[in-house]
Design a protein around this motif. Structure first.
Motif: not given
Length: 391
Positions: A226-230, A255-259, A278-280
């Motif tokens: 939901y928060y990363c649009g995966l 932080g970050h998520i790498f696709i 994101r914070k949530p």
């Protein structure tokens, strides 16, 4: 004189004439379910009938016209099967998933026209009959046609056929139903409440006896999507080496998520991207990482029934599991889908004022116009957006 009649989803042309004072009628299938095409053929064949060029009462049929078209076609006489193999071999920029999709559509098409059918003898009606079957949804019709258009465009480019007739074929665009698939944060929280109640009830009844039956992954994984649009495929392929959590976060950076593209696990558009945590979402990921023993690698959300951290979850099973709780939640529409969480992410970011260019990068859209589809702002969003601009 002629008219149209629809029977079992297919249009027929009915010719009328008088023989020795008696009215005669003949109905012949036009082989199309599209009213626009049927009307076009009606005008053409009625005119030919009036001029005496065709005689439907003595053996002529619309199929004969198709055969005439085939006999006039010229080019390289390559059978469909061979052309399909060459086409797929030369799609070097397409990933394996895309190639499989092309193959599936072309296999279905060949089942209808024949694998040995020379591509030069395929006509517009063949493509229309395949793509526009009455039982197909609007999106399926569009999908079939889009794939065949790519194939026939390639045939023309290679000089295998003289003309690409698919350029003139248009499918009716399916209505945009993005809002029916999306879910708000409040609705998602309601779904989680139903999920918790369900799990507790199953445990009380003794149906949950093993850790993998508890679906501990459900809430952290759904929140991440939901928060990363995966996409579902991206979520199941996500590894801890691709997740950088800032444990000593500052300045709202979590932080970050790498696709990334890795071996056969490539993104749909082929674009790699970096998604800010994101914070949530931050506490969900931190807690889940802790629960998993703070691994450095392996799948973030491995299959609960797997033997190790590299046992992948099935995207279809994930989608079905989410849909199961959608249907159990009164406050959430049954039309909401797992992929709708991706739509929800883009919608939420745009509504919160994030630049469409930034949203495009986060979502990995090839075109900005795709991103702008999600900008269906409601009256409150619009009102809030213009507050204070004239102060």
């Amino acid at each position: 004189m002629a008219s149209l009649k629809k029977r079992n989803g297919t249009y027929y042309i009915r010719f009328f004439t008088k023989v020795q004072g008696k009215r005669k009628r003949k109905a012949l299938s036009l082989g199309t379910s599209l009213k626009r095409e049927a009307e076009k053929l009606l005008i053409k064949y009625e005119d030919q009938f009036e001029r005496g060029e065709i005689d439907p009462f003595n053996g002529w049929t619309p199929k004969m016209e198709a055969q005439k078209k085939r006999s006039k076609l010229s080019g390289k006489h390559i059978p469909m099967e061979r052309a399909t193999v060459e086409f797929l071999n030369k799609r070097s920029k397409a990933n394996e998933v895309t190639k499989k999709h092309y193959r599936r559509i072309l296999d279905m098409f060949m089942d209808e026209v024949g694998r040995t059918m020379p591509v030069t003898q395929i006509i517009e009606d063949d493509v229309r009959d395949f793509c526009f079957k009455p039982h197909l949804s609007a999106s399926s019709k569009k999908n079939y046609l889009r794939n065949l258009k790519v194939f026939f465009k390639w045939l023309k480019k290679e000089g295998i056929i003289k003309e690409d007739f698919t350029k003139e074929i248009k499918a009716q665009s399916p209505p945009q139903k993005i809002t029916q698939k999306t879910v708000s944060r409040e609705e998602l929280d309601k779904l989680f409440e139903v999920f918790d109640i369900y799990c507790k009830r199953m445990e009380q009844k003794g149906y949950v006896t093993k850790p993998e039956q508890q679906r501990l992954w459900f809430k952290p994984m759904i929140n991440t999507i939901y928060y990363c649009g995966l996409r579902a495929k991206e979520a199941v392929n996500l590894t801890w080496s691709d997740v950088k959590i800032e444990h000593k976060h500052s300045k709202e950076e979590y932080g970050h998520i790498f696709i990334t593209n890795r071996n056969k696990n490539t993104t749909k558009s082929g674009k790699e991207r970096v998604i800010p945590i994101r914070k949530p979402l931050y506490p969900w990921l931190v807690e889940w990482h802790k629960d998993q023993g703070e691994p450095a690698d392996g799948y973030v959300f491995p299959s609960a029934t797997g033997s190790d951290r590299w046992h992948k979850m099935d995207p279809l099973a994930l989608s079905k599991s989410f849909k199961k709780f959608v249907k159990k939640t009164d406050k959430v529409s049954d039309t909401v889908t797992l992929h709708g969480l991706r739509h929800s992410c883009a919608t939420d970011l745009l509504a919160k004022g994030v630049s469409p260019v930034v949203v495009q990068k986060i979502m990995g859209h090839a075109s900005l116009s795709t991103t702008m589809i999600y900008e269906h702002l409601n009256s409150n969003n619009i009102t809030n957006a213009v507050k204070g601009i004239d102060g």
